[in-house]
Motif scaffolding. Structure first.
Motif, short mmCIF file in Angstrom:
data_model
loop_
_atom_site.label_atom_id
_atom_site.label_comp_id
_atom_site.label_asym_id
_atom_site.label_seq_id
_atom_site.Cartn_x
_atom_site.Cartn_y
_atom_site.Cartn_z
N TRP A 1 56.53 -20.69 -17.14
CA TRP A 1 56.02 -19.55 -16.36
C TRP A 1 54.58 -19.25 -16.74
CZ3 TRP A 1 57.59 -16.83 -12.26
CH2 TRP A 1 58.90 -16.97 -11.83
N MET A 2 54.28 -19.23 -18.00
CA MET A 2 52.92 -18.93 -18.46
C MET A 2 51.93 -19.99 -17.97
SD MET A 2 53.11 -16.04 -19.77
CE MET A 2 51.49 -15.87 -20.44
N GLU A 3 52.35 -21.25 -17.96
CA GLU A 3 51.47 -22.31 -17.46
C GLU A 3 51.18 -22.12 -15.98
OE1 GLU A 3 53.43 -25.95 -18.53
OE2 GLU A 3 52.71 -25.86 -20.61
N ARG A 4 52.18 -21.74 -15.21
CA ARG A 4 51.96 -21.47 -13.78
C ARG A 4 51.01 -20.29 -13.58
NH1 ARG A 4 57.87 -21.18 -11.78
NH2 ARG A 4 58.55 -22.56 -13.43
N ILE A 5 51.17 -19.27 -14.38
CA ILE A 5 50.28 -18.10 -14.29
C ILE A 5 48.85 -18.51 -14.62
CG2 ILE A 5 49.71 -15.88 -15.35
CD1 ILE A 5 52.76 -15.40 -15.60
N MET A 6 48.67 -19.29 -15.66
CA MET A 6 47.32 -19.72 -16.05
C MET A 6 46.70 -20.61 -14.97
SD MET A 6 46.76 -18.03 -18.68
CE MET A 6 45.16 -18.70 -19.08
N GLU A 7 47.51 -21.44 -14.30
CA GLU A 7 46.99 -22.25 -13.19
C GLU A 7 46.49 -21.35 -12.07
OE1 GLU A 7 50.05 -24.97 -11.99
OE2 GLU A 7 50.01 -26.04 -13.91
N ARG A 8 47.23 -20.30 -11.79
CA ARG A 8 46.80 -19.35 -10.75
C ARG A 8 45.49 -18.68 -11.13
NH1 ARG A 8 49.50 -18.84 -5.77
NH2 ARG A 8 51.56 -19.68 -6.10
N PHE A 9 45.35 -18.28 -12.39
CA PHE A 9 44.10 -17.67 -12.84
C PHE A 9 42.94 -18.64 -12.69
CE2 PHE A 9 46.46 -14.52 -15.71
CZ PHE A 9 46.19 -13.46 -14.87
N ASP A 10 43.18 -19.91 -13.00
CA ASP A 10 42.13 -20.91 -12.85
C ASP A 10 41.72 -21.07 -11.39
OD1 ASP A 10 42.07 -21.37 -15.58
OD2 ASP A 10 43.41 -23.11 -15.49
N LEU A 11 42.71 -21.06 -10.49
CA LEU A 11 42.40 -21.15 -9.06
C LEU A 11 41.60 -19.94 -8.58
CD1 LEU A 11 45.78 -22.50 -7.62
CD2 LEU A 11 43.61 -23.73 -7.78
N LEU A 12 42.01 -18.76 -9.04
CA LEU A 12 41.27 -17.54 -8.67
C LEU A 12 39.85 -17.58 -9.20
CD1 LEU A 12 43.98 -14.78 -9.20
CD2 LEU A 12 42.92 -15.47 -7.05
N LYS A 13 39.67 -18.06 -10.41
CA LYS A 13 38.33 -18.16 -11.00
C LYS A 13 37.45 -19.08 -10.18
CE LYS A 13 35.91 -19.61 -15.16
NZ LYS A 13 36.05 -20.24 -16.47
N GLU A 14 37.98 -20.24 -9.79
CA GLU A 14 37.22 -21.19 -8.98
C GLU A 14 36.85 -20.58 -7.63
OE1 GLU A 14 39.48 -24.78 -8.62
OE2 GLU A 14 39.54 -25.08 -10.79
N GLN A 15 37.78 -19.86 -7.03
CA GLN A 15 37.52 -19.24 -5.74
C GLN A 15 36.45 -18.16 -5.86
OE1 GLN A 15 40.98 -17.57 -3.92
NE2 GLN A 15 40.02 -17.39 -1.92
N MET A 16 36.50 -17.36 -6.93
CA MET A 16 35.49 -16.33 -7.13
C MET A 16 34.10 -16.94 -7.33
SD MET A 16 37.48 -13.54 -9.50
CE MET A 16 35.96 -12.78 -9.98
N ILE A 17 34.02 -18.00 -8.08
CA ILE A 17 32.73 -18.66 -8.31
C ILE A 17 32.19 -19.21 -6.99
CG2 ILE A 17 31.66 -20.69 -9.37
CD1 ILE A 17 33.49 -20.16 -11.82
N LYS A 18 33.07 -19.79 -6.17
CA LYS A 18 32.65 -20.33 -4.88
C LYS A 18 32.16 -19.20 -3.97
CE LYS A 18 35.79 -22.31 -2.38
NZ LYS A 18 36.69 -23.16 -1.58
N ASN A 19 32.87 -18.07 -3.95
CA ASN A 19 32.48 -16.94 -3.12
C ASN A 19 31.15 -16.35 -3.56
OD1 ASN A 19 34.75 -17.19 -1.56
ND2 ASN A 19 35.88 -15.55 -2.58
N GLN A 20 30.89 -16.30 -4.85
CA GLN A 20 29.64 -15.74 -5.35
C GLN A 20 28.45 -16.61 -4.97
OE1 GLN A 20 30.33 -15.26 -9.52
NE2 GLN A 20 31.24 -13.24 -9.29
N SER A 21 28.67 -17.90 -4.82
CA SER A 21 27.56 -18.79 -4.50
C SER A 21 27.31 -18.85 -2.99
CB SER A 21 27.83 -20.20 -5.04
OG SER A 21 28.94 -20.76 -4.39
N GLN A 22 28.11 -18.18 -2.20
CA GLN A 22 27.96 -18.20 -0.76
C GLN A 22 27.32 -16.92 -0.24
OE1 GLN A 22 31.86 -18.95 0.74
NE2 GLN A 22 31.73 -21.14 0.34
N PHE A 23 26.19 -16.54 -0.81
CA PHE A 23 25.50 -15.36 -0.34
C PHE A 23 24.87 -15.63 1.02
CE2 PHE A 23 25.23 -14.63 -4.99
CZ PHE A 23 25.88 -13.41 -5.02
N LEU A 24 24.82 -14.59 1.83
CA LEU A 24 24.13 -14.72 3.10
C LEU A 24 22.64 -14.78 2.85
CD1 LEU A 24 26.00 -12.15 5.35
CD2 LEU A 24 26.09 -14.63 5.49
N GLU A 25 21.97 -15.54 3.66
CA GLU A 25 20.51 -15.65 3.53
C GLU A 25 19.88 -15.53 4.90
OE1 GLU A 25 19.29 -19.17 1.53
OE2 GLU A 25 20.15 -18.56 -0.39
#
Length: 93
Positions: free
Chosen positions: A11-35
């Motif tokens: 269960w903890m490994e699945r939770i950590m995988e989800r956190f990693d996915l969320l982290k990647e998504q947040m980083i991708k969203n931050q780099s997509q600023f409107l210009e």
């Protein structure tokens, strides 16, 4: 209710995988600023946090033409350079 150690670890490994996915998504969203014209655009929330002001103060800056803004799909945006210029003007006054 007791769970086995192996089940808990799975269960903890699945939770950590989800956190990693969320982290990647947040980083991708931050780099997509409107210009526009090669300049980064900020929305209302970004400007409010950057200047540490209320939404009413931001509205006063807009109506007083102290801060230029753009409306795109019904949402307000501000050029980062315009926000920096407003800060410089406020510091020099």
């Amino acid at each position: 209710m007791n769970i086995e150690r192996t089940e808990f670890i799975a269960w903890m490994e699945r939770i950590m995988e989800r956190f990693d996915l969320l982290k990647e998504q947040m980083i991708k969203n931050q780099s997509q600023f409107l210009e526009i014209d090669g300049e980064q655009l900020l929305d209302n929330q970004d400007v409010l946090q950057l200047l540490k002001i209320s939404s009413r103060s931001l509205q006063r800056y807009r109506t007083g033409k102290k801060l230029p803004y753009y409306t795109i799909s019904g949402k307000l945006y501000y050029k980062l350079s315009d926000v920096h210029q407003l800060i410089r003007k406020s510091l020099s006054s």
